[in-house]
Design a protein around this motif. Sequence first.
Motif, PDB file in Angstrom:
ATOM      1  N   GLU A   1       9.096   0.844   9.793  1.00 54.07           N
ATOM      2  CA  GLU A   1       8.527  -0.424   9.368  1.00 54.07           C
ATOM      3  C   GLU A   1       8.439  -0.477   7.848  1.00 54.07           C
ATOM      4  O   GLU A   1       7.869   0.425   7.211  1.00 54.07           O
ATOM      5  CB  GLU A   1       7.137  -0.599   9.964  1.00 54.07           C
ATOM      6  CG  GLU A   1       7.137  -0.658  11.489  1.00 54.07           C
ATOM      7  CD  GLU A   1       5.731  -0.793  12.020  1.00 54.07           C
ATOM      8  OE1 GLU A   1       4.799  -0.727  11.182  1.00 54.07           O
ATOM      9  OE2 GLU A   1       5.566  -0.964  13.229  1.00 54.07           O
TER      10      GLU A   1
ATOM     11  N   ALA B   1       7.161  -1.838   4.110  1.00 48.57           N
ATOM     12  CA  ALA B   1       5.795  -2.054   3.610  1.00 48.57           C
ATOM     13  C   ALA B   1       5.351  -3.499   3.802  1.00 48.57           C
ATOM     14  O   ALA B   1       4.189  -3.772   4.126  1.00 48.57           O
ATOM     15  CB  ALA B   1       5.732  -1.665   2.124  1.00 48.57           C
ATOM     16  N   VAL B   2       6.293  -4.457   3.635  1.00 46.58           N
ATOM     17  CA  VAL B   2       5.927  -5.873   3.800  1.00 46.58           C
ATOM     18  C   VAL B   2       5.533  -6.162   5.229  1.00 46.58           C
ATOM     19  O   VAL B   2       4.554  -6.867   5.510  1.00 46.58           O
ATOM     20  CB  VAL B   2       7.099  -6.770   3.352  1.00 46.58           C
ATOM     21  CG1 VAL B   2       6.754  -8.229   3.563  1.00 46.58           C
ATOM     22  CG2 VAL B   2       7.450  -6.501   1.900  1.00 46.58           C
TER      23      VAL B   2
ATOM     24  N   ARG C   1       4.347  -4.035   7.463  1.00 42.41           N
ATOM     25  CA  ARG C   1       3.047  -3.435   7.760  1.00 42.41           C
ATOM     26  C   ARG C   1       1.914  -4.290   7.214  1.00 42.41           C
ATOM     27  O   ARG C   1       0.861  -4.454   7.850  1.00 42.41           O
ATOM     28  CB  ARG C   1       2.988  -2.027   7.160  1.00 42.41           C
ATOM     29  CG  ARG C   1       3.853  -1.015   7.875  1.00 42.41           C
ATOM     30  CD  ARG C   1       3.438   0.404   7.503  1.00 42.41           C
ATOM     31  NE  ARG C   1       3.621   0.649   6.075  1.00 42.41           N
ATOM     32  CZ  ARG C   1       4.725   1.164   5.544  1.00 42.41           C
ATOM     33  NH1 ARG C   1       5.751   1.476   6.329  1.00 42.41           N
ATOM     34  NH2 ARG C   1       4.823   1.369   4.249  1.00 42.41           N
ATOM     35  N   THR C   2       2.117  -4.887   6.033  1.00 38.26           N
ATOM     36  CA  THR C   2       1.076  -5.758   5.453  1.00 38.26           C
ATOM     37  C   THR C   2       0.853  -6.989   6.314  1.00 38.26           C
ATOM     38  O   THR C   2      -0.288  -7.410   6.573  1.00 38.26           O
ATOM     39  CB  THR C   2       1.486  -6.171   4.031  1.00 38.26           C
ATOM     40  OG1 THR C   2       1.727  -4.997   3.256  1.00 38.26           O
ATOM     41  CG2 THR C   2       0.393  -7.001   3.388  1.00 38.26           C
ATOM     42  N   LEU C   3       1.968  -7.615   6.805  1.00 39.76           N
ATOM     43  CA  LEU C   3       1.836  -8.806   7.652  1.00 39.76           C
ATOM     44  C   LEU C   3       1.130  -8.482   8.958  1.00 39.76           C
ATOM     45  O   LEU C   3       0.305  -9.270   9.445  1.00 39.76           O
ATOM     46  CB  LEU C   3       3.220  -9.399   7.926  1.00 39.76           C
ATOM     47  CG  LEU C   3       3.944 -10.014   6.713  1.00 39.76           C
ATOM     48  CD1 LEU C   3       5.335 -10.471   7.112  1.00 39.76           C
ATOM     49  CD2 LEU C   3       3.145 -11.183   6.151  1.00 39.76           C
TER      50      LEU C   3
ATOM     51  N   LYS D   1      -1.083  -6.132   9.462  1.00 36.20           N
ATOM     52  CA  LYS D   1      -2.513  -5.943   9.195  1.00 36.20           C
ATOM     53  C   LYS D   1      -3.222  -7.280   9.020  1.00 36.20           C
ATOM     54  O   LYS D   1      -4.339  -7.474   9.499  1.00 36.20           O
ATOM     55  CB  LYS D   1      -2.684  -5.080   7.951  1.00 36.20           C
ATOM     56  CG  LYS D   1      -2.280  -3.626   8.156  1.00 36.20           C
ATOM     57  CD  LYS D   1      -2.495  -2.815   6.880  1.00 36.20           C
ATOM     58  CE  LYS D   1      -2.098  -1.349   7.071  1.00 36.20           C
ATOM     59  NZ  LYS D   1      -2.294  -0.558   5.842  1.00 36.20           N
ATOM     60  N   GLU D   2      -2.568  -8.219   8.304  1.00 32.90           N
ATOM     61  CA  GLU D   2      -3.192  -9.531   8.108  1.00 32.90           C
ATOM     62  C   GLU D   2      -3.324 -10.276   9.434  1.00 32.90           C
ATOM     63  O   GLU D   2      -4.303 -10.978   9.675  1.00 32.90           O
ATOM     64  CB  GLU D   2      -2.354 -10.355   7.132  1.00 32.90           C
ATOM     65  CG  GLU D   2      -2.390  -9.808   5.702  1.00 32.90           C
ATOM     66  CD  GLU D   2      -1.532 -10.637   4.772  1.00 32.90           C
ATOM     67  OE1 GLU D   2      -0.847 -11.569   5.283  1.00 32.90           O
ATOM     68  OE2 GLU D   2      -1.535 -10.359   3.556  1.00 32.90           O
TER      69      GLU D   2
END
Length: 368
Positions: free
Chosen positions: A141, A143-144, A146-148, A150-151
């Motif tokens: 995955e 980094a982008v 993983r951020t989405l 989490k959000e």
Amino acid sequence: MVEKHIKNLLFNHDCVIIPEFGGLITRYVPASINPVKHMLVPPSKKIAFNEKLVLNDGLLISTIAYANNISKEEAKQMVVAFVHSARTRLNGENRFELADIGVFRYNAERRLEFEYKESENLLESSFGLPEIVARPIRAEEPAVLRTLLKERKAEPAPVKQPLRSRLRRAYNVAAGLALTGLVGAGLYMLSLQTDYTISSLSPTSLFGAERQAAEENASASVTTQMPADQFASAEESLEMEDNAVSLAEGSGLTETSIEATQYAADESVIAKADEQGAAVEVEQPSTTISGKDGRFYIITGGYARMHNAEFSRQEIAEKGHEAKVLEPGRGNRLFKVAVADFATAEEAQAAMDTYRQSFGETIWVYNN
């Protein structure tokens, strides 16, 4: 030497017999996938052994004689020496290995057992095809992403709608259902009226309405052709009736008295018409069919009123056809005009083409 010739024969033959020893049999194995090792194995040949195939077929001896340019007898002696050496090793070591093919052993019952050694693919069509290792790909995955994720997990749960919004939606649904019911009830009540049917509300019924208006105008013109003295007498009688009703209402009479007064006026009108001998008599058509008779009629049209149907029948009669009017039965409100009738449906259908030439394509057969 003999081992080399046996291996070469297994590439091109399905069975190679070693005289006085046994036969090597090949079988085709399709391509396969090993899910544990993640390997793709190409098609190949597997070798089995049968010690009962000891009869010499001459294949091995002829091949050795031809390859070494010697006689068959000499080649046979080479095969016998090879078999003797193999049995000697089996008796001494209980093991004899055929190079690049397999290993022979004796079991507890002193029978030969063969273990195939998968060293080389003996199938010529798979020559040069190696075993392919295909390990699964594990996507990492970014980094982008993983951020989405989490959000998205952090988003709050949807808030339940308040009671007022739910009540408003329920009210709108109930109002729509009620309006639909009222419209349906209105259409049903309209269909119960004498002069309206559900079919009259369609756009195609406008043509029928125009024809009915024309027929009413024609019947009105017939009425205006009455003699002047008869028409005057009728008007005079109507005036007497209206005067009698107005006098009764002015004097405060009851409804029963008004009806009696109207009845007396009607009697005077009838008496006066009899004296003058000019009363208008409505001729009842003698060609009216009432009730079920089981015959099949060719219908030219249907009308909501009897005088319209009679006017249409008279027009057809003027053209030389004997027309009839069928009174409406139970569940029907239309007076049908028939131009002909038959005993069976086949006879009526056979005559349809003849009557279509005079009355058009809209006629149909009706079973009364």
